[in-house]
Design a protein around this motif. Structure first.
Motif, short mmCIF file in Angstrom:
data_model
loop_
_atom_site.label_atom_id
_atom_site.label_comp_id
_atom_site.label_asym_id
_atom_site.label_seq_id
_atom_site.Cartn_x
_atom_site.Cartn_y
_atom_site.Cartn_z
N ARG A 39 -6.23 -6.79 -14.26
CA ARG A 39 -6.07 -7.98 -13.42
C ARG A 39 -6.92 -7.89 -12.16
NH1 ARG A 39 0.22 -8.20 -12.37
NH2 ARG A 39 -0.63 -9.42 -10.62
N TYR A 40 -7.28 -6.68 -11.75
CA TYR A 40 -7.99 -6.51 -10.50
C TYR A 40 -9.46 -6.12 -10.70
CZ TYR A 40 -3.14 -6.20 -8.87
OH TYR A 40 -1.82 -6.46 -8.62
N PHE A 41 -9.75 -5.37 -11.78
CA PHE A 41 -11.09 -4.80 -11.95
C PHE A 41 -11.65 -5.20 -13.31
CE2 PHE A 41 -8.37 -1.98 -9.46
CZ PHE A 41 -9.04 -1.97 -8.24
N ASP A 42 -12.75 -5.96 -13.28
CA ASP A 42 -13.34 -6.45 -14.53
C ASP A 42 -14.10 -5.36 -15.27
OD1 ASP A 42 -12.39 -8.94 -13.89
OD2 ASP A 42 -14.24 -9.57 -12.90
N ARG A 43 -14.66 -4.43 -14.55
CA ARG A 43 -15.54 -3.43 -15.15
C ARG A 43 -14.76 -2.16 -15.51
NH1 ARG A 43 -18.36 -6.74 -12.21
NH2 ARG A 43 -20.58 -7.09 -12.66
N LYS A 44 -15.01 -1.67 -16.71
CA LYS A 44 -14.29 -0.50 -17.19
C LYS A 44 -14.55 0.72 -16.32
CE LYS A 44 -13.64 2.40 -21.31
NZ LYS A 44 -14.07 2.64 -22.71
N ALA A 45 -15.82 0.90 -15.90
CA ALA A 45 -16.15 2.05 -15.06
C ALA A 45 -15.38 2.02 -13.76
CB ALA A 45 -17.66 2.09 -14.80
N GLU A 46 -15.19 0.83 -13.20
CA GLU A 46 -14.45 0.73 -11.95
C GLU A 46 -12.97 0.97 -12.17
OE1 GLU A 46 -15.39 -2.94 -10.05
OE2 GLU A 46 -17.46 -2.35 -9.58
N THR A 106 -16.70 5.67 -7.59
CA THR A 106 -16.00 6.81 -7.00
C THR A 106 -16.63 7.19 -5.67
OG1 THR A 106 -15.41 7.65 -9.20
CG2 THR A 106 -15.30 9.20 -7.36
N GLU A 107 -17.96 7.18 -5.62
CA GLU A 107 -18.65 7.51 -4.37
C GLU A 107 -18.36 6.47 -3.30
OE1 GLU A 107 -21.58 7.19 -1.32
OE2 GLU A 107 -21.42 5.76 -2.99
N ALA A 167 -12.57 4.72 -12.47
CA ALA A 167 -12.78 5.39 -11.19
C ALA A 167 -11.61 5.15 -10.24
CB ALA A 167 -14.09 4.91 -10.55
N VAL A 168 -11.10 3.93 -10.21
CA VAL A 168 -9.97 3.60 -9.32
C VAL A 168 -8.73 4.39 -9.72
CG1 VAL A 168 -8.37 1.77 -8.69
CG2 VAL A 168 -10.82 1.35 -8.61
N GLU A 169 -8.46 4.44 -11.02
CA GLU A 169 -7.27 5.16 -11.46
C GLU A 169 -7.36 6.65 -11.12
OE1 GLU A 169 -4.50 5.72 -15.48
OE2 GLU A 169 -6.31 4.49 -15.54
N LYS A 170 -8.52 7.24 -11.32
CA LYS A 170 -8.69 8.66 -10.98
C LYS A 170 -8.60 8.87 -9.48
CE LYS A 170 -11.50 10.09 -14.96
NZ LYS A 170 -12.79 10.63 -15.41
N PHE A 171 -9.16 7.95 -8.71
CA PHE A 171 -9.15 8.11 -7.26
C PHE A 171 -7.73 8.01 -6.71
CE2 PHE A 171 -9.96 7.01 -2.83
CZ PHE A 171 -10.99 7.87 -2.52
N TYR A 172 -6.98 7.03 -7.19
CA TYR A 172 -5.59 6.91 -6.74
C TYR A 172 -4.74 8.08 -7.24
CZ TYR A 172 -5.74 2.23 -4.62
OH TYR A 172 -5.98 1.16 -3.78
#
Length: 739
Positions: A185-192, A295-296, A195-200
């Motif tokens: 619902r928030y992130f269209d791109r798979k890479a994002e 991630t960066e 990265a967001v899930e790993k960062f959180y």
């Protein structure tokens, strides 16, 4: 006789008791081996003396159960016992096991320990099956119980202490749920999303932008930067900012946190790479992609002392971009006020003070407040005095509108203020800022003072830059609009060729020269061109080196898929024209000898190349001079730029790139424009029809097995050949100078 029988029967009972005792001792010894705590002879004797409980639920034996054995003897009894001992260790068959009820097994009769039960001994001797079952089963059970004690239930591992502040834990729990199941619902791109899930996850899902329900300083910084996106030529609506003041529950705070994270990633990505991919605009554009690493971005922005500056760092760093940004702010200050028209009226001017006796003169007019709003002056917004501040703003507007900068509000200035001309300038500046995002962040080669070549097609100029400043500049002729447009690209110049051969591009061969041959079979011969035909039927046309060569005396080579290059020209008269789109795509340089000397002075300074030294090489044999360090070449399309005097320059949109980009920005979803569009490159097959009679071939390899080098190889050289074989005579090659 009766007494003898009685004595014999008593003796037999004694023997049976001894045998039973021996069996008990043997079984107890086996149990003792499994129990390391009982290892002495005294303990074993005590165990043997203590009777074992009866496991079987059978009535006690009577005198009638015992039958005397006339052949019994001590050795035979011992032998029988010995023979039955191995059977006790064998696994009893299910049919032989006597199963007793739990209540009876748990409370067996306790015999007197001071007496020997002769009836038991007789039972063990005469009824082998019962003895085996009754004796083996109860002995094995305690051994198993002793060897493998019951395992305790596994305990749950202790939960690690959370590093999330207690006030943020409910939000973290919601973020854990949303970042996993609802991240799409928030992130269209798979890479994002990944990265967001790993960062959180690494921060135990603690919120990024709030603490205790309040927006952090980093959160305030990125919100301010996103709201100011228009100053970078971006659309602030593409980076929505959630309302944290309305977020009062863990659900709403987690939702706002993820939405702001998504906007930060979108801003960084589009600020660095552009709102549209260059392939959306045209097939003749190719710049190296430089996508962001989500991630960066998150690590950089969330740990920076100034999150706003960190996010701003993804915009182009080049000076020319920053100058356009400043001009955009000026133009927006002129046109960002209310949509009102300045009424016509008497000229307004400000007269500064000349002395104490002659103070400044500030004219009053009812139009001045409207003028202040139109020019973006917030100081004394309602004041109707035409003061020094208003006069300075009018003067700056006049400079940008190509009017005489007098600072006087006259009729021409009023008309210019009411004209949408500066709105078109804003659009032009914005699309030029967008094109700067396509270019590499590092334009030059660091090892040679960040030197690079930059060519501006609409301005028809080429500049050599080093150490942040201009080293040399010249005029150029660029490609004609349409199919011969000069491509936009970034490549590296690896060498120059003195006295080049002109290998006619396939587009010119098939679109121009072959049709010309149908009209006049001798036209190529009269032009001094060589016609060759390869084994596959393809045609190659070339012009030998010389003064009349179409490429002139020098070719500047930066291999690219469009097969274009920069070169000299024998037609110098075109450089006198203001607009010069006359070539087939390649770029003609006005002063090639100076250009070559400048480049070689940067990449090979110890060789001391001068224009005179370059000209001394002119002749009829090709000479390649390779660069020790390649120099980047950036072909750009700048219809808006700021000149050395700080003035905004606008050039004609000769290829229609501005119009195409504005149409895309206005009519398409922003994120759709970031997708790459695949373009097919034109291919030129061999001629479909035969060549007319009378055509002269310099070589005809129709029946040869060698098709000849490709056009790319003819231009920029073949691949690196293998080492030569000694003893063979090598074919004469072009002269190569390597420094």
């Amino acid at each position: 006789m009766r007494d003898c029988l009685k004595n014999r029967a008593g003796f037999d009972r004694v023997l049976m008791a001894v045998a039973a005792t021996f069996l008990t001792v043997s079984a107890t010894s086996a149990l003792a081996q499994a129990d390391p705590a009982r290892n002495s002879a005294a303990e074993l004797a005590i165990d043997a003396a203590i009777p074992r409980p009866e496991p079987a639920n059978v009535p006690p034996p009577t005198i009638n159960d015992f039958k005397p054995d006339a052949t019994a003897s001590v050795p035979d009894a011992a032998k029988t016992t010995t023979e039955k001992t191995p059977e006790k260790s064998a696994e009893p068959k299910p049919s032989e096991v006597v199963t007793a009820p739990a209540a009876d097994t748990g409370n067996p009769p306790a015999p007197d320990s001071s007496k020997t039960d002769s009836s038991k001994a007789d039972t063990s001797t005469t009824d082998a099956n019962k003895a085996d079952t009754a004796t083996t089963t109860p002995i094995a059970a305690p051994a198993a119980a002793t060897a493998t004690p019951a395992a305790e239930p596994a305990k749950e591992p202790a939960k690690a202490a959370s590093n999330v502040p207690p006030a943020d834990q409910p939000v973290a729990d919601k973020l854990r749920e949303m970042a996993g199941a609802k991240s799409l619902r928030y992130f269209d791109r798979k890479a994002e999303r990944t990265a967001v899930e790993k960062f959180y996850t690494a921060r135990e899902y603690a919120p990024l932008w709030t603490q205790g329900g309040k927006v952090t300083e980093n959160g305030k910084g990125v919100i301010a930067r996103l709201k100011d996106a228009a100053s970078e030529g971006l659309n602030a609506a593409d980076y929505p900012v959630p309302d944290f003041t309305a977020a009062t529950t863990p659900d709403s705070l987690a939702d706002a946190d993820l939405k702001l994270t998504a906007s930060v990633l979108d801003y960084a990505r589009q600020a660095q790479s552009g709102r549209m991919h260059w392939s959306q605009v045209s097939a003749d554009i190719q710049y190296p992609d430089h996508p962001t690493d989500p991630t960066e971005v998150l690590a950089n922005v969330t740990t920076a002392k100034d999150a706003s500056a960190a996010l701003d760092g993804y915009n182009p760093p080049q000076k020319l971009y920053r100058e356009l940004k400043a001009k955009l702010a000026e133009l927006r200050g002129q046109g960002n006020g209310p949509a009102t028209q300045i009424s016509e009226g008497p000229a307004l001017r400000f007269t500064p003070a000349r002395s104490k006796k002659q103070p400044a003169v500030e004219m009053e007019d009812a139009r001045v407040p409207q003028l202040r709003a139109k020019l973006g002056i917030t100081e004394n917004a309602g004041d109707n005095h035409y003061d020094a501040v208003v006069a300075a703003a009018v003067r700056k507007f006049q400079e940008g509108a190509e009017l005489k900068p007098t600072g006087v509000l006259d009729d021409r200035t009023v008309k210019a203020l009411n004209s949408p001309k500066h709105d078109r300038q804003i659009d032009t500046v914005i699309v030029n800022m967008e094109r700067w995002r396509w270019l590499p962040r590092q334009l030059g080669a660091p090892s040679i003072g960040n030197a690079y070549v930059i060519l501006n097609i609409p301005d028809y100029t080429l500049k050599v830059m080093q150490n942040g400043g201009q080293v040399w500049a010249t005029k150029v002729v660029t490609g004609q609009p349409g199919v011969h447009a000069t491509p936009l690209l970034t490549e590296t110049m690896k060498f120059i060729t003195v006295n080049p051969t002109w290998n006619v591009p396939p587009s010119i061969i098939y679109n121009e020269y072959l049709p010309a041959l149908q009209q006049d079979p001798t036209v190529l011969q009269r032009m001094g061109l060589r016609l060759e035909r390869a084994r596959d039927g393809s045609i190659h046309i070339s012009q030998p080196p010389g003064e009349a060569n179409a490429l002139g005396r020098i070719r500047f080579n930066f291999p690219n898929k469009f097969l274009v290059y920069q070169h000299d020209t024998p037609d110098k008269n075109l450089f006198a024209r203001e607009e010069r789109p006359f070539s087939h795509g390649c770029m003609r340089v006005q002063n090639p000898d100076q250009y070559a000397a400048t480049l070689l002075g940067i990449t090979a300074p110890n060789e001391h190349y001068t224009p005179e030294k370059i000209r001394s090489m002119y002749g009829h044999s090709e000479i390649d001079i390779k660069f020790p360090t390649p120099i980047p070449v950036n072909i750009t399309y700048q219809t808006a730029f700021v000149d050395d005097a700080g003035k905004l320059q606008i050039r004609k949109d000769v290829y229609g790139r501005d119009a195409a980009m504005l149409a895309l920005l206005r009519n398409s979803r922003s994120k759709d424009l970031e997708n790459v569009v695949a373009h097919s490159q034109p291919s030129y097959a061999r001629p479909t029809g035969g060549l007319p009679a009378g055509v002269s071939f310099a070589s005809d390899n129709t029946f040869s097995t060698f098709s000849g080098p490709s056009f790319f190889e003819r231009l920029f050289g073949p691949p690196i050949p293998p080492a030569p074989i000694l003893g063979r005579r090598q074919q004469q090659q072009r002269r190569v100078i390597t420094r």
